[in-house]
Design a protein around this motif. Sequence first.
Motif, PDB file in Angstrom:
ATOM      1  N   LEU A 204       0.976  -1.374   0.482  1.00 31.81           N
ATOM      2  CA  LEU A 204       0.308  -0.817  -0.259  1.00 31.81           C
ATOM      3  C   LEU A 204       0.884   1.381  -0.072  1.00 31.81           C
ATOM      4  O   LEU A 204       0.380   2.241  -0.141  1.00 31.81           O
ATOM      5  CB  LEU A 204      -0.735   0.522   1.240  1.00 31.81           C
ATOM      6  CG  LEU A 204      -1.777  -0.327   1.295  1.00 31.81           C
ATOM      7  CD1 LEU A 204      -1.672  -2.414   1.181  1.00 31.81           C
ATOM      8  CD2 LEU A 204      -3.360  -0.100   1.504  1.00 31.81           C
ATOM      9  N   GLY A 205       2.190   0.855   0.532  1.00 36.08           N
ATOM     10  CA  GLY A 205       3.250   2.027   0.936  1.00 36.08           C
ATOM     11  C   GLY A 205       3.472   2.436   1.565  1.00 36.08           C
ATOM     12  O   GLY A 205       2.129   2.495   2.882  1.00 36.08           O
ATOM     13  N   SER A 206       4.265   3.583   1.954  1.00 34.79           N
ATOM     14  CA  SER A 206       4.482   3.939   3.218  1.00 34.79           C
ATOM     15  C   SER A 206       3.186   4.786   3.811  1.00 34.79           C
ATOM     16  O   SER A 206       2.417   5.910   3.650  1.00 34.79           O
ATOM     17  CB  SER A 206       5.481   4.848   3.295  1.00 34.79           C
ATOM     18  OG  SER A 206       6.039   5.177   4.353  1.00 34.79           O
ATOM     19  N   THR A 207       3.041   4.502   5.181  1.00 34.74           N
ATOM     20  CA  THR A 207       1.920   5.657   5.933  1.00 34.74           C
ATOM     21  C   THR A 207       2.728   6.968   6.969  1.00 34.74           C
ATOM     22  O   THR A 207       1.737   7.117   7.296  1.00 34.74           O
ATOM     23  CB  THR A 207       1.735   4.844   7.229  1.00 34.74           C
ATOM     24  OG1 THR A 207       2.896   3.985   8.051  1.00 34.74           O
ATOM     25  CG2 THR A 207       1.171   3.429   6.821  1.00 34.74           C
ATOM     26  N   ASP A 208       3.773   7.037   6.941  1.00 33.47           N
ATOM     27  CA  ASP A 208       4.921   8.056   7.333  1.00 33.47           C
ATOM     28  C   ASP A 208       3.727   8.223   8.879  1.00 33.47           C
ATOM     29  O   ASP A 208       3.871   9.082   8.918  1.00 33.47           O
ATOM     30  CB  ASP A 208       3.935   9.152   6.428  1.00 33.47           C
ATOM     31  CG  ASP A 208       4.688   8.913   5.080  1.00 33.47           C
ATOM     32  OD1 ASP A 208       5.372   9.293   5.134  1.00 33.47           O
ATOM     33  OD2 ASP A 208       3.626  10.124   3.984  1.00 33.47           O
ATOM     34  N   GLY A 209       4.221   7.347   9.752  1.00 30.22           N
ATOM     35  CA  GLY A 209       4.119   6.916  10.807  1.00 30.22           C
ATOM     36  C   GLY A 209       2.737   6.806  11.362  1.00 30.22           C
ATOM     37  O   GLY A 209       2.342   6.105  12.285  1.00 30.22           O
ATOM     38  N   GLN A 210       1.410   6.318  10.389  1.00 28.82           N
ATOM     39  CA  GLN A 210       0.055   6.667  10.778  1.00 28.82           C
ATOM     40  C   GLN A 210      -1.043   5.091  11.112  1.00 28.82           C
ATOM     41  O   GLN A 210      -0.602   4.521   9.662  1.00 28.82           O
ATOM     42  CB  GLN A 210      -1.059   7.163   9.355  1.00 28.82           C
ATOM     43  CG  GLN A 210      -0.193   8.920   9.611  1.00 28.82           C
ATOM     44  CD  GLN A 210      -0.581   9.697  10.754  1.00 28.82           C
ATOM     45  OE1 GLN A 210      -1.560   9.761  11.429  1.00 28.82           O
ATOM     46  NE2 GLN A 210       0.158  10.390  11.496  1.00 28.82           N
ATOM     47  N   LYS A 211       0.184   4.709  12.315  1.00 28.02           N
ATOM     48  CA  LYS A 211      -0.488   3.052  12.276  1.00 28.02           C
ATOM     49  C   LYS A 211      -0.899   2.953  13.597  1.00 28.02           C
ATOM     50  O   LYS A 211      -0.180   3.378  14.435  1.00 28.02           O
ATOM     51  CB  LYS A 211       0.807   2.482  11.231  1.00 28.02           C
ATOM     52  CG  LYS A 211       2.482   2.569  12.177  1.00 28.02           C
ATOM     53  CD  LYS A 211       3.043   2.120  10.679  1.00 28.02           C
ATOM     54  CE  LYS A 211       5.254   1.846  11.374  1.00 28.02           C
ATOM     55  NZ  LYS A 211       5.425   1.595  10.591  1.00 28.02           N
ATOM     56  N   VAL A 212      -0.954   2.285  14.099  1.00 33.26           N
ATOM     57  CA  VAL A 212      -1.530   1.668  15.212  1.00 33.26           C
ATOM     58  C   VAL A 212      -1.419  -0.078  15.257  1.00 33.26           C
ATOM     59  O   VAL A 212      -1.895  -0.720  14.255  1.00 33.26           O
ATOM     60  CB  VAL A 212      -3.138   1.488  15.809  1.00 33.26           C
ATOM     61  CG1 VAL A 212      -3.014   1.451  16.646  1.00 33.26           C
ATOM     62  CG2 VAL A 212      -3.436   2.876  15.601  1.00 33.26           C
TER      63      VAL A 212
END
Length: 217
Positions: A204-212
């Motif tokens: 999906l591509g990098s989330t730039d830190g938006q992950k839980v």
Amino acid sequence: MGGIDQAMKTKLQNKILCLTMCLLILLANIHAVKCLAILNEYADRIFVCYPKDGASASALGQLQENDKGERFSEAALWKSAGEVKVSAENTGRGKKAGLYQIQGQPGAVFGNGCVCGRYFTEEESAACMLDQGLARELFGSEKVSGMEVEANGKIYQVTGILKGNLSVCAVPAGENTGFDGAAVRKQKAAQSSAQAFSLVETVLGSTDGQKVDGQLY
């Protein structure tokens, strides 16, 4: 005599204070156990978020193909479609609710949150799930599987009820939908979340830190 009465009064007050503190500690422990039980439900899941419509509809198939069922037991893409009016066909009641479009397996998003009925399947296009609060508002009951509602000009049949009172309606996503995030359920809660995130971000591509990471909660 007055001194004895005062001593007994002080002793009684101390006992009451002690019992009160014990009760408060007991209630706090009960609350903590409940919170831990709730959080434990999320331990086997990870979530990644993207800018609006940042994940494509084809991503789920790619994710499942890359994983081949080795790490994930369930996977889904989700999109917040904003607040819409949801109406019950047989009661005539309506209420604004948060509409969420799901592609894949809803259990990846909601976990054990289905308290009545069942999750809709990937093959169903006119099914939906309501949370407990919305079901009660529209029908006066939570036992409404098989009932119909209208949302965004489309008729959906209720398959199950989700835990909560936030007025949520979850429906299958339509074709060419752009998604806001992904949720996957690991085969085992103890599996490496870092590897799971890596696989998801590869597709999906990098989330730039938006992950839980549910394992951390």
